[in-house]
Design a protein around this motif. Structure first.
Motif, PDB file in Angstrom:
ATOM      1  N   ALA A   1     124.776 -60.197  62.155  1.00  0.00           N
ATOM      2  CA  ALA A   1     123.390 -60.423  62.482  1.00  0.00           C
ATOM      3  C   ALA A   1     122.770 -60.647  61.238  1.00  0.00           C
ATOM      4  CB  ALA A   1     122.778 -58.999  63.036  1.00  0.00           C
TER       5      ALA A   1
ATOM      6  N   SER B   1     126.876 -56.287  63.712  1.00  0.00           N
ATOM      7  CA  SER B   1     125.898 -56.826  64.801  1.00  0.00           C
ATOM      8  C   SER B   1     124.691 -56.212  64.532  1.00  0.00           C
ATOM      9  CB  SER B   1     126.653 -56.376  66.125  1.00  0.00           C
ATOM     10  OG  SER B   1     126.665 -55.120  66.419  1.00  0.00           O
ATOM     11  N   THR B   2     124.478 -55.084  63.647  1.00  0.00           N
ATOM     12  CA  THR B   2     122.897 -54.494  63.198  1.00  0.00           C
ATOM     13  C   THR B   2     122.123 -55.398  62.340  1.00  0.00           C
ATOM     14  OG1 THR B   2     124.011 -52.602  63.793  1.00  0.00           O
ATOM     15  CG2 THR B   2     122.036 -52.220  62.787  1.00  0.00           C
TER      16      THR B   2
ATOM     17  N   LEU C   1     125.158 -50.273  56.712  1.00  0.00           N
ATOM     18  CA  LEU C   1     124.759 -51.351  57.522  1.00  0.00           C
ATOM     19  C   LEU C   1     125.407 -52.648  56.986  1.00  0.00           C
ATOM     20  CD1 LEU C   1     120.882 -51.065  57.296  1.00  0.00           C
ATOM     21  CD2 LEU C   1     122.444 -50.834  59.070  1.00  0.00           C
TER      22      LEU C   1
ATOM     23  N   THR D   1     112.922 -47.590  63.226  1.00  0.00           N
ATOM     24  CA  THR D   1     114.322 -47.793  63.672  1.00  0.00           C
ATOM     25  C   THR D   1     114.515 -48.875  64.152  1.00  0.00           C
ATOM     26  OG1 THR D   1     113.909 -46.087  65.357  1.00  0.00           O
ATOM     27  CG2 THR D   1     114.535 -45.222  63.268  1.00  0.00           C
ATOM     28  N   GLY D   2     113.596 -49.658  64.839  1.00  0.00           N
ATOM     29  CA  GLY D   2     114.034 -50.793  65.718  1.00  0.00           C
ATOM     30  C   GLY D   2     112.778 -51.880  65.939  1.00  0.00           C
TER      31      GLY D   2
ATOM     32  N   HIS E   1     128.918 -52.249  61.319  1.00  0.00           N
ATOM     33  CA  HIS E   1     127.353 -52.451  61.720  1.00  0.00           C
ATOM     34  C   HIS E   1     127.316 -54.068  61.689  1.00  0.00           C
ATOM     35  CE1 HIS E   1     127.414 -48.381  61.326  1.00  0.00           C
ATOM     36  NE2 HIS E   1     126.154 -48.216  61.793  1.00  0.00           N
TER      37      HIS E   1
ATOM     38  N   THR F   1     116.201 -53.556  69.821  1.00  0.00           N
ATOM     39  CA  THR F   1     117.097 -53.771  68.958  1.00  0.00           C
ATOM     40  C   THR F   1     117.241 -52.670  67.925  1.00  0.00           C
ATOM     41  OG1 THR F   1     117.307 -56.339  69.272  1.00  0.00           O
ATOM     42  CG2 THR F   1     118.404 -55.362  67.369  1.00  0.00           C
ATOM     43  N   ALA F   2     118.252 -51.893  67.755  1.00  0.00           N
ATOM     44  CA  ALA F   2     118.343 -51.009  66.772  1.00  0.00           C
ATOM     45  C   ALA F   2     118.349 -51.429  65.486  1.00  0.00           C
ATOM     46  CB  ALA F   2     119.369 -49.992  66.775  1.00  0.00           C
ATOM     47  N   ALA F   3     117.471 -51.254  64.360  1.00  0.00           N
ATOM     48  CA  ALA F   3     117.559 -51.960  63.267  1.00  0.00           C
ATOM     49  C   ALA F   3     116.664 -51.090  62.258  1.00  0.00           C
ATOM     50  CB  ALA F   3     117.249 -53.188  63.207  1.00  0.00           C
ATOM     51  N   THR F   4     117.372 -49.964  61.651  1.00  0.00           N
ATOM     52  CA  THR F   4     116.587 -49.096  60.712  1.00  0.00           C
ATOM     53  C   THR F   4     116.285 -49.637  59.498  1.00  0.00           C
ATOM     54  OG1 THR F   4     117.488 -47.219  61.701  1.00  0.00           O
ATOM     55  CG2 THR F   4     116.450 -46.808  59.334  1.00  0.00           C
TER      56      THR F   4
ATOM     57  N   ARG G   1     125.129 -61.907  54.944  1.00  0.00           N
ATOM     58  CA  ARG G   1     124.149 -62.179  56.122  1.00  0.00           C
ATOM     59  C   ARG G   1     123.364 -63.256  55.902  1.00  0.00           C
ATOM     60  NH1 ARG G   1     123.503 -57.634  59.471  1.00  0.00           N
ATOM     61  NH2 ARG G   1     125.304 -56.073  58.982  1.00  0.00           N
TER      62      ARG G   1
END
Length: 257
Positions: A9, A213-214, A206, A166-167, A211, A177-180, A245
Motif C-alpha cells: 500500500a 497492505s496497510t 507498519l 485510525t482510518g 502490514h 480503510t484502517a490506517a493509523t 512504499r
C-alpha cells in the motif's frame, strides 16, 4: 533508495494546520524534508488548510500564502479542508469529553457539532478555498474528532472522504480503510518522549511483512519544526517508508485498492 514493493500500500505525507499564520514553520519543515519531496519526486504533500485559523481573516486576504499554495499544487501536492477556525471554545460535558477535548487536544472544533452546525462551517470553508481557486474533495477535522453530525453534513455536501486518527472513510462507497496516523505531540517534554517511542514502534510495525497492505500516514504539524528530535524522526521515517512504499496524496490513499 530501494525500489518500493510492488504490492505494498502507498504512503502519504500530510501537513496539518496549514494557514498564513503557520506558513513560515510549514515551509521550514518541508525544507527539512526536501530530499524526499523534491518537485514531482517520490512524495507529494497533502496540505490540510485551515480557512480562518484561530479567527484570522479569510485566506483570500493573504496573497503571499496563496502564491505559496499555488506553487505547491503545481508540484503535485493537494489541498484538503482542515476544519474552519481550528478552535474549540465550547464547554465540556463530562469527564470523557474533558479528556478528549482538553487533554488529548485543545482544538476539537468538530467533535460535538450537529449536522446543521457542521454543514455551515464546512460550506463556508469550501467557499473560502474556492475563492482562492482551490478545491477539496476530502475533509480532516482538527485532531480527527468528527462528530456524527459532521459525518452527515459531509455526505450532504458531497465530500468524497474524511479521515479519523485510525482510518480513512470513503463516503462514496462506505468503505473504511484502517490506517493509523503517525503523529507527534510536542507541547510538553513527556509528550515528546512518548511520541518518539510510540511512533518508532508504530512505524516498525507498519513496515513489517504482515502490514504491507496497510497504508501509511505521516501526520506532521508546523510546530514539529521547533523540535530537532521531531524533525530528525520525520526525516528518518520518510526515508524508511520510501524504501518500501510509493508516495501519494491522502486522496490517493483513499482511492488505492
Amino acid at each position: 533508495m530501494s525500489l518500493p514493493r510492488a504490492n505494498a500500500a502507498p504512503a502519504a505525507l500530510v501537513l496539518h494546520d496549514v494557514a498564513p499564520e503557520t506558513q513560515a514553520r510549514c515551509e521550514a519543515l518541508l525544507d527539512a524534508l526536501a530530499p524526499w519531496i523534491t518537485p514531482r519526486g517520490p512524495m507529494p504533500v497533502t496540505l490540510l488548510v485551515v480557512p480562518r485559523y484561530h479567527g484570522a481573516e479569510a485566506l483570500s486576504a493573504y496573497p503571499a500564502f496563496r502564491t505559496w499554495i499555488d506553487r505547491r499544487l503545481l508540484l503535485g501536492d493537494e489541498v484538503v479542508l482542515h476544519g474552519y477556525a481550528h478552535a474549540d471554545d465550547r464547554p465540556v460535558t463530562g469527564l470523557s469529553d474533558w479528556i478528549e477535548r482538553r487533554v488529548y487536544t485543545l482544538e476539537g472544533e468538530f467533535a460535538r457539532l450537529s449536522a446543521n452546525e457542521a454543514g455551515q462551517l464546512l460550506a463556508s470553508g469550501l467557499h473560502e478555498l474556492s475563492a482562492c481557486g482551490w478545491q477539496s474533495c476530502g475533509f480532516v477535522a482538527p485532531a480527527w474528532l468528527t462528530s456524527p453530525g459532521t459525518r452527515v453534513a459531509l455526505n450532504e455536501l458531497g465530500f468524497d472522504w474524511f479521515a479519523t486518527r485510525t482510518g480513512l472513510f470513503d463516503l462514496k462507497t462506505g468503505h473504511e480503510t484502517a490506517a493509523t496516523s503517525l503523529v507527534w505531540s510536542v507541547r510538553a517534554a513527556w509528550r515528546r518522549q512518548l511520541s518518539q517511542i510510540y511512533n518508532q514502534r508504530l512505524l516498525t510495525k507498519l513496515l513489517g511483512p504482515s502490514h504491507q497492505s496497510t497504508p501509511i500516514r505521516l501526520g506532521l504539524h508546523p510546530v514539529d519544526v521547533d523540535w530537532p528530535q521531531a524533525v530528525a524522526f520525520w526525516q528518518q521515517a520518510l526515508a524508511r517508508v520510501l524504501e518500501q512504499r510509493s508516495g501519494t496524496t491522502k486522496s490517493g490513499l483513499v482511492a488505492w485498492r
